[in-house]
Design an enzyme around this catalytic site. Sequence first.
Site, short mmCIF file in Angstrom:
data_model
loop_
_atom_site.label_atom_id
_atom_site.label_comp_id
_atom_site.label_asym_id
_atom_site.label_seq_id
_atom_site.Cartn_x
_atom_site.Cartn_y
_atom_site.Cartn_z
N HIS A 296 -3.69 -5.06 0.44
CA HIS A 296 -3.13 -5.57 1.70
C HIS A 296 -3.17 -7.10 1.74
CE1 HIS A 296 -2.64 -1.75 3.86
NE2 HIS A 296 -3.64 -1.35 3.11
N CYS B 122 0.84 -1.20 0.00
CA CYS B 122 0.00 0.00 0.00
C CYS B 122 0.88 1.26 0.00
CB CYS B 122 -1.00 -0.04 1.15
SG CYS B 122 -2.47 0.91 0.76
N GLU C 193 -1.62 -8.99 3.55
CA GLU C 193 -1.45 -9.53 4.91
C GLU C 193 -2.76 -9.93 5.56
OE1 GLU C 193 -1.13 -6.37 4.02
OE2 GLU C 193 -1.58 -4.96 5.64
#
Length: 565
Positions: free
Chosen positions: A514, A388, A516
């Site tokens: 993202h 990001c 993650e």
Amino acid sequence: MESAELFMSKHIFVTGGVVSSLGKGLTSASIALLLEQRGLTVKMQKLDPYINVDPGTMSPYQHGEVYVLDDGSETDLDLGHYERFTRSPLTRDSNYTTGQIYLSVIEKERRGEFLGKTVQVIPHITNEIKSVIQCLADDETDIIITELGGTVGDIESQPFLEAIRQFSQDVGKENCLYIHLTLVPYLKAAGELKTKPTQHSVGQLREIGIQPDILICRTEQELSRDDREKISLFCNVPLEAVIQELDMEFSIYEVPIALREHKLDDLITDRLGLSAPEANLDQWKAMLHDLRNPQHEVNIAVVGKYAEHKDAYKSIYESIDHAGISHNTQIRIIPIHSELVEREGPDRLLAGFDGILVPGGFGERGINGKVEAIRFARERNIPYFGICLGMQTACIEFARNVVGLTDAHSTEFDKNTQHAVICLLDEQKQVTNKGGTMRLGSQPCVLADSSVAQECYGTTHVDERHRHRYEFNHLYQSQFTAHGMIVSGSSPDGLLPEIIEIPDHAWFVAVQFHPEFKSKPTKPHPLFQGFVGAALKNRLAVGEAAGESRKRLFEEFKEPESFEA
Ligand code: GLN
């Protein structure tokens, strides 16, 4: 909630007492994992007593990361544990705050839905709370686990506790189970564990009218039978339902196994009258085996603004670890403060790392430190992963130092830059409210052929979660390509570059989304896997001798001082 429609779903409520940060989220997620592995269908939910209407606007300093779901809801980081441990489908209904509950009741009042009645905590607020719990129930879900944030005794928690007390009256006592998590502290001076705080905490719950069915006692020392008997007697909980949860020195992923050893899942299924086979924990145990037996070690620097706050990049740290497990590699993650890089330059701070990652973020502070860290990674051929803001800063760095657009910037930080390589999306220009107004949630992305991204994912189309306002300005795309940075993933209409990479580099990939939020210990995210794989390759290439001198370097490394929020 007037009268509850009766669905098959049973409810488990998890409360906490004595102190905060006991790991209720982890414990709830571990319980869910055990139940799922017995073949049961589980949904999870967190109720947060704070007043903020959404966690998306809260400072990572105070509250850790904002966890984003597929549907774009910005939620509490505990939901990250839920997703990493379970298959529970999380949506907007999985996280409510006091602010949201009150907002909804006040909106109803404004619409005249209460017909002029006095609107009160009981029944209006408690009804609203019960309805957000009940809305998860259906005939496909065996168990709904609702975790209550905060600690019993907090003023803000009162309406929630009252609501979950009433809930068992509505759906029947046999359909509800109350689990209370407490701390049993070890007093060094006395040389013993103290059960009194637990007794008091349960006392407070019972005053409200909730008798916990199961007590989970967080402790750093084994509870003796005597301790458990005492707790059982004073708290009115049967001995077998007083369960210890020892601090896990090694990994949070051991918690489910420890709880299974104390037969917590048997206790739950018995109490709720559910019959289910024994939990199959083979895959989980295999993951733990790999985690415990690494063959290699690599060092990864995470260069961000919240380096000293362990929860601010929680999912990123977890995802790096997951990738490490899949490569049989133990990862030493060192958070480096971007402002420190700004002050000192990257040479000393970043020397010896096998990979560098710049995570997401907002605001100008530390931006140039991130740009410097990325330049260091790019020029020295060190694997780099940007997420990001870490992608946006990679574009800024490339534009300035390779393409030659020396004043290139993001309009987030310099509205008047001549080269706005990162700029606001048109749809964002009108937005004035702060909560829930970014480009949020799952979006499709098409991967370019022969790209590192496509190779990692092993597919051409992916869906990833977003949370940002700014975007790589595609007008610069051809200039970037000409200089060696390609767009390897974009929105299906081709207008929004979502992934960039430098093909002529050890591993340089940065993404606007993202990843993650979609990594699990048993299913690491492909890009994190690719990044860690490249870092490992880097480490193996420099050899063990260099590794040793790096070790010394890390031992000498001093924790950075704190910076302002
Ligand atoms: N501040 C940037 C934006 O809004 C990046 C956001 C992020 O990293 N999550 O686009």
